[in-house]
Structures are given as structure tokens and as C-alpha cells.
Design a protein around this motif. Structure first.
Motif, short mmCIF file in Angstrom:
data_model
loop_
_atom_site.label_atom_id
_atom_site.label_comp_id
_atom_site.label_asym_id
_atom_site.label_seq_id
_atom_site.Cartn_x
_atom_site.Cartn_y
_atom_site.Cartn_z
N THR A 175 30.97 45.14 -9.33
CA THR A 175 31.91 45.81 -8.46
C THR A 175 31.51 45.55 -7.00
OG1 THR A 175 30.63 47.85 -8.41
CG2 THR A 175 32.27 47.61 -10.17
N ARG A 176 32.40 45.89 -6.10
CA ARG A 176 32.09 45.70 -4.68
C ARG A 176 30.86 46.53 -4.28
NH1 ARG A 176 32.42 41.78 -1.14
NH2 ARG A 176 32.60 42.53 1.01
N LYS A 177 30.75 47.72 -4.86
CA LYS A 177 29.62 48.60 -4.54
C LYS A 177 28.31 47.98 -5.01
CE LYS A 177 27.93 53.31 -5.22
NZ LYS A 177 28.20 54.64 -5.85
N ILE A 178 28.30 47.43 -6.23
CA ILE A 178 27.08 46.81 -6.75
C ILE A 178 26.73 45.57 -5.92
CG2 ILE A 178 26.07 45.60 -8.72
CD1 ILE A 178 27.64 47.45 -10.54
N GLU A 179 27.75 44.78 -5.59
CA GLU A 179 27.50 43.58 -4.80
C GLU A 179 26.88 43.93 -3.45
OE1 GLU A 179 29.91 39.73 -2.92
OE2 GLU A 179 30.98 41.30 -4.02
N GLN A 180 27.37 44.98 -2.82
CA GLN A 180 26.85 45.38 -1.52
C GLN A 180 25.44 45.96 -1.63
OE1 GLN A 180 29.91 48.03 -0.09
NE2 GLN A 180 31.11 46.37 0.82
N SER A 181 25.07 46.45 -2.82
CA SER A 181 23.74 47.02 -2.99
C SER A 181 22.66 45.94 -3.14
CB SER A 181 23.70 47.94 -4.22
OG SER A 181 23.77 47.16 -5.43
N ILE A 182 23.07 44.69 -3.39
CA ILE A 182 22.10 43.60 -3.51
C ILE A 182 21.70 43.16 -2.11
CG2 ILE A 182 21.65 41.31 -4.48
CD1 ILE A 182 23.90 41.81 -6.47
N ASP A 183 20.43 43.25 -1.78
CA ASP A 183 20.02 42.95 -0.42
C ASP A 183 20.14 41.47 -0.11
OD1 ASP A 183 17.66 41.61 -1.35
OD2 ASP A 183 16.67 43.53 -1.55
N ARG A 184 19.98 41.15 1.18
CA ARG A 184 20.18 39.78 1.66
C ARG A 184 19.28 38.79 0.94
NH1 ARG A 184 17.49 36.47 5.08
NH2 ARG A 184 18.71 34.91 6.24
N THR A 185 17.99 39.14 0.81
CA THR A 185 17.04 38.20 0.21
C THR A 185 17.41 37.88 -1.22
OG1 THR A 185 15.25 39.05 1.62
CG2 THR A 185 14.61 37.84 -0.36
N ARG A 186 17.76 38.90 -2.01
CA ARG A 186 18.11 38.66 -3.41
C ARG A 186 19.43 37.90 -3.52
NH1 ARG A 186 15.33 43.64 -3.92
NH2 ARG A 186 13.67 43.54 -5.49
N SER A 187 20.38 38.21 -2.64
CA SER A 187 21.67 37.50 -2.68
C SER A 187 21.46 36.01 -2.43
CB SER A 187 22.61 38.07 -1.62
OG SER A 187 22.96 39.40 -1.92
N ILE A 188 20.65 35.68 -1.43
CA ILE A 188 20.37 34.27 -1.13
C ILE A 188 19.61 33.62 -2.28
CG2 ILE A 188 19.07 32.75 0.40
CD1 ILE A 188 19.81 34.62 2.70
N THR A 189 18.67 34.37 -2.89
CA THR A 189 17.92 33.84 -4.03
C THR A 189 18.86 33.49 -5.18
OG1 THR A 189 15.88 35.02 -3.47
CG2 THR A 189 16.19 34.40 -5.78
N ILE A 190 19.77 34.41 -5.50
CA ILE A 190 20.73 34.17 -6.59
C ILE A 190 21.60 32.96 -6.27
CG2 ILE A 190 22.73 35.14 -7.78
CD1 ILE A 190 21.40 37.93 -7.30
N TYR A 191 22.08 32.89 -5.04
CA TYR A 191 22.94 31.78 -4.63
C TYR A 191 22.22 30.45 -4.75
CZ TYR A 191 26.07 29.02 -1.63
OH TYR A 191 26.90 28.07 -1.14
N ARG A 192 20.98 30.39 -4.28
CA ARG A 192 20.22 29.14 -4.32
C ARG A 192 19.91 28.71 -5.75
NH1 ARG A 192 18.09 27.03 0.26
NH2 ARG A 192 18.07 28.27 2.18
N ILE A 193 19.55 29.67 -6.60
CA ILE A 193 19.21 29.33 -7.99
C ILE A 193 20.44 28.80 -8.73
CG2 ILE A 193 18.55 30.33 -10.22
CD1 ILE A 193 16.55 32.09 -8.73
N ILE A 194 21.59 29.46 -8.55
CA ILE A 194 22.80 29.00 -9.21
C ILE A 194 23.22 27.63 -8.67
CG2 ILE A 194 25.28 29.45 -9.47
CD1 ILE A 194 24.61 32.41 -9.68
#
Length: 309
Positions: free
Chosen positions: A206-225
């Protein structure tokens, strides 16, 4: 076992629950801290004597020696195990810090590369193309020159496209500007256009869950995928790839699986730089990453779990 011995052991059992080296001074020489531990052990063993001293049964004290030996051995074993565990934890922290520093340096190098391409190389290419267009206007009627200029302009266009592709590959500000899911959808659309791979994304974020993921983890997920997509294109010969993202709010975990229909990984394979980078980034984010063959030995399955903020 005699009752005085049993009473002695029961009275001294709390020593096993004591922190190693109560009152130990940080940074003190090892012998100081060991002396401190011996002091506390001696004090507790003396405490075991008190019931017999107060009721006058001091003649039973000689029977306590076996119990004291048992207590001392248990205490020393406990201290040794405690220090061994502390050493393992410190080693893990050192490794994690080294991985974090390495990842930060890689991110810094990526940012500098993007800045150089965007601010220095791309303007030169655009300027060179504009000048060639002017020359092409002046060379009207001279077919040989026009042909050379057209070919040169095509090479400049190709170099510009390569430069923008590199920027798109390593630049991660898109995650911060449009959000993780939209950035992943844009990435998937990009690879769907330029490669034979047809990736798809499924998620329950959900939008709420997505916003709860901090910047570092979001970038980590993006880079790994992104690295997984690139590996599938380069090595697996896959035509389809499914990315599933499942957030478990109660467990505060995000589970990601990336499955392709390619030839799969070999039984014994040597991890390349890309896979090592994926593992480092997963560890840096406090998560785990595994790679294995898919069901029925078909394709490659990458599983990533990362704790949510």
C-alpha cells in the motif's frame, strides 16, 4: 549429594546469570577484568558459607569443596562462552561496517559517474551534433561529405543513448523523486523495451507501507532488482521474469522473489561482482538474499527478505 553441598550449589547458581566482569573497566588490561571476575566469584562462594557459619555447623565446610569446584568450572565455562559470543558479535559488526563503507563508496562513485556523464560528456555530444548539422546544411549537393556527416551524427546519437542508459542504470534519485514502486515499474518498462525479457511486477504494498520503507532500503531494493534483471538478460536467456513483493506488516518484513524461466544457474557457480554486490546490499539493509534454481530445476529464483522500518 550431601545437603550442605546441594545448598551451596543452589546458593551460588546466580553466578551464572551475572554479566561477565561486573564493574569491568572499558579498555582496561585483560588481567584487571579477570581479577574482577575472580573477585565476584570469591565473594559469591563466601556467601555460600554464611548459612553454615551462622548456624554453627562449620564442621560441614569441608564437604563444600566439590561444590566449589563445580561452581568455579561452570562460571569459567560461562565466561569463556560469553567472551566467545562477544567476539563473534564484534566480528559481525566489523564485517557489516566494512560492507556499509564499501556500498557507500560504490554509491559515491556512481553519483560522480552520473554527474560527469550528465554535466560534461552529454553537452559535448549535443554540441558536436549541432555543429555537424550546420556542416550538413553547408554540404548540400556534396553527397560524399553529407554521407560522412550523417554517419557521424548517427554515432553521436548512439554515444548519447549509451550515456543516458548508463545514467539510468546507476542513478537512483528516481526512487526518491517518484517512489519505489513507480521507479520499479519504470525500470521494468525500460528493460521490456530494450531486451527480449518481459518482466512483470506483482506486489501488495500500500502507499502507507511504501512510504514506511526508508530511503536506504528503497535504494537497496531497487538496485538488487535492477541487478537481477540485468543478470537475467545477460546470462539466463530467459524470456519471462516475475518479481513478487509481499509485505508482512505483522512480521515487519518485506519478502521479494525474482523468478525467471531461463536456463538456471549451474550446480557449482562462482558468484560474480553483481551477485556479490547484491549480497552486500542485502546484508547492509539487515536482510538476507539467496539464489537457487526454480521449481523443477527451471529458471533461477532469487529470494530477498528485508526488515521494514
Amino acid at each position: 549429594m550431601q545437603s550442605p553441598t546441594l545448598l551451596s550449589i543452589l546458593a551460588a547458581l546466580p553466578v551464572l546469570l551475572m554479566p561477565a566482569g561486573i564493574g569491568a573497566v572499558a579498555g582496561a588490561p585483560p588481567y584487571i577484568n579477570y581479577a574482577n571476575k575472580i573477585f565476584w566469584l570469591s565473594a559469591l562462594l563466601l556467601l555460600c558459607h554464611l548459612p553454615f557459619i551462622f548456624d554453627g555447623s562449620t564442621h560441614d565446610l569441608s564437604k563444600l569443596f566439590p561444590a566449589y569446584v563445580v561452581i568455579a568450572v561452570l562460571y569459567l565455562l560461562y565466561i569463556a562462552e560469553k567472551e566467545k559470543l562477544a567476539g563473534v558479535v564484534n566480528s559481525q559488526l566489523d564485517v557489516s561496517s566494512a560492507f556499509t563503507e564499501l556500498a557507500n563508496r560504490m554509491d559515491g562513485e556512481d553519483s560522480r559517474l552520473c554527474a560527469s556523464l550528465h554535466d560534461e560528456l552529454n553537452p559535448c555530444l549535443i554540441f558536436a551534433k549541432r555543429k555537424m548539422e550546420e556542416c550538413l546544411t553547408l554540404a548540400q549537393g556534396q553527397n560524399n561529405i553529407a554521407t560522412i556527416l550523417n554517419r557521424s551524427m548517427l554515432e553521436i546519437d548512439r554515444a548519447y543513448s549509451v550515456s543516458r542508459a548508463i545514467i539510468k542504470k546507476v542513478h537512483v534519485e528516481i526512487v526518491e523523486s517518484i517512489g519505489l514502486i513507480t521507479a520499479l515499474e519504470d525500470l521494468i518498462s525500460h528493460y521490456d523495451e530494450i531486451s527480449p525479457l518481459h518482466p512483470k511486477l506483482q506486489h501488495n504494498l500500500t502507499r502507507k507501507i511504501e512510504q514506511s520503507i526508508d530511503r536506504t532500503r528503497s535504494i537497496t531494493i531497487y538496485r538488487i532488482i535492477r541487478e537481477a534483471l540485468l543478470n537475467a538478460i545477460k546470462h539466463s536467456r530467459a524470456t519471462n521474469l516475475l518479481i513478487s513483493m509481499n509485505a508482512q506488516s505483522r512480521q515487519h518484513m518485506l519478502y521479494i522473489s525474482i523468478l525467471d524461466d531461463g536456463k538456471g544457474i549451474a550446480e557449482r557457480f562462482t558468484p560474480g561482482v553483481g551477485l556479490i554486490d547484491m549480497r552486500i546490499r542485502a546484508m547492509q539493509a539487515g536482510g538476507t538474499l539467496s539464489i537457487q534454481k526454480g521449481e523443477d530445476n527451471c529458471g533461477t529464483l532469487i529470494e530477498l527478505s528485508i526488515p521494514l522500518s
